[in-house]
Design an enzyme around this catalytic site. Structure first.
Site, short mmCIF file in Angstrom:
data_model
loop_
_atom_site.label_atom_id
_atom_site.label_comp_id
_atom_site.label_asym_id
_atom_site.label_seq_id
_atom_site.Cartn_x
_atom_site.Cartn_y
_atom_site.Cartn_z
N ARG A 221 -4.09 -4.01 8.41
CA ARG A 221 -2.66 -3.73 8.50
C ARG A 221 -1.88 -5.01 8.26
O ARG A 221 -2.34 -6.10 8.64
CB ARG A 221 -2.30 -3.21 9.90
CG ARG A 221 -2.72 -1.79 10.16
CD ARG A 221 -1.83 -0.80 9.39
NE ARG A 221 -2.20 0.57 9.61
CZ ARG A 221 -2.89 1.33 8.77
NH1 ARG A 221 -3.29 0.86 7.61
NH2 ARG A 221 -3.16 2.59 9.05
N HIS A 269 -1.30 -1.43 -1.12
CA HIS A 269 -1.87 -0.55 -0.08
C HIS A 269 -2.64 0.62 -0.72
O HIS A 269 -2.40 1.80 -0.43
CB HIS A 269 -0.76 -0.02 0.84
CG HIS A 269 -1.27 0.41 2.19
ND1 HIS A 269 -0.60 0.22 3.36
CD2 HIS A 269 -2.42 1.04 2.55
CE1 HIS A 269 -1.29 0.72 4.38
NE2 HIS A 269 -2.42 1.23 3.90
C1 OXD Z 1 -5.06 4.54 6.45
C2 OXD Z 1 -4.34 3.79 5.42
O1 OXD Z 1 -4.94 4.26 7.64
O2 OXD Z 1 -4.22 4.27 4.27
O3 OXD Z 1 -5.79 5.48 6.08
O4 OXD Z 1 -3.88 2.69 5.68
#
Ligand code: OXD
Length: 306
Positions: A221, A269
């Protein structure tokens, strides 16, 4: 009774299609057009408006649309009794592992260096490989697979985590041994869940404990990383470069210094994107289980936060 999908700004028609293909008796409503609030027993969430769950009087189950649940747990208005499940799927694991392997090999085989050499028409055969020892922070479902695959490729790899769940065939450090872990590696992979404890864990104090020239891969994250600290760590030589898939603010603002920082490779992402076709069966299964009071698949521990 039915399911509501709440994922503002996303086209979720493929989710609706896949859920109703499995069970046409489930009525699926999509935010913001949820009119029948009483009919919602389960919700599928991605970046939902906080507080919205209080409007469903018969809600029994919360499903994350992905592997992570931090986007749900930051909503302080989620009733304590509601179970939360996440997606665990082979395809998610496959993509995540491949992405990290790509990052490790880019560093090991110096992809950036040879791209630059080509631009300058340089033929330089010196030191073609950087020896690597990879450290995976967060050796759970996804991290464990990365470790296994790297090991299979003959790459030295160690893990760091809270509790090894099985007998491990690789060196494992628990979080009290973070300093030793950092000293043992030169590629640092962050696979941690985002919790109060791990937010901001990739900071200058940690980077200064790394071996000089360590390469960073963050696929967990954005909030794990203090972005200014990464720039400083690169300047100080503790970090030689990074592959980042997640950011404090997404999409990454156009003015962000990472766009132009040569040592940092970024992706939007996409390391591992949930496949609705693969995810729908476990959501429908959990929907039926909750109605029969059966044990749920992939339920998270609300206290631990993952
Ligand atoms: C997930 C993401 O948590 O795509 O699946 O970040």
């Amino acid at each position: 009774m039915g399911i509501a999908i709440i994922s503002p700004g996303r086209d979720v028609s493929i989710w609706v299609e896949n859920i109703t293909k499995i069970d046409k008796n489930i009525k699926v409503q999509v935010y913001p057009n949820i009119n029948d609030l009483e009919n919602v027993q389960a919700v599928i969430l991605w970046q939902h408006p906080h507080g919205i769950l209080e409007t469903f009087p018969n809600l029994k189950l919360i499903c994350s649309m992905g592997a992570g649940v931090d986007h749900i747990l930051t909503d302080k208005k989620i009733p304590d009794h509601l179970p939360i499940v996440r997606i665990v799927d082979e395809k998610l694991t496959f993509s995540m592992t491949n992405y990290v392997v790509m990052g490790v090999l880019n560093f090991h085989r110096q992809t950036l260096r040879y791209l630059k050499d080509k631009q300058r028409r340089v033929w330089d055969m010196t030191n073609p490989e950087i020896p690597v020892r990879v450290g995976v922070m967060g050796a759970g479902e996804l991290g464990g697979d990365i470790i296994e695959k790297l090991k299979f490729m003959g790459i030295d790899v160690v893990g760091l985590g809270n509790s090894p769940k099985k007998v491990l065939d690789y060196p494992y450090y628990d979080k009290t041994q973070t300093n030793e872990f950092l000293k043992a590696i030169n590629v640092l992979v962050c696979m941690l869940p985002l919790t109060r404890e791990t937010e901001g864990i990739l900071n200058i104090d940690l980077f200064r404990k790394c071996n000089k020239g360590t390469y960073l891969i963050n696929v967990a994250r954005g909030k794990h990383l203090l972005e200014e600290d990464l720039l400083l760590a690169i300047e100080e030589g503790f970090i030689s470069g990074a592959l980042l898939d997640v950011f404090q603010k997404e999409p990454l603002p156009e003015s962000h210094p990472f766009w132009t920082k040569e040592e940092i490779m970024i992706t939007p992402h996409i390391a591992s994107v949930t496949n609705p076709e693969a995810a729908a069966p476990q959501i429908v299964e959990n929907y039926h289980r909750i109605n029969k009071n059966l044990k749920l698949l992939n339920e998270i521990d609300r206290i631990k936060g993952y």
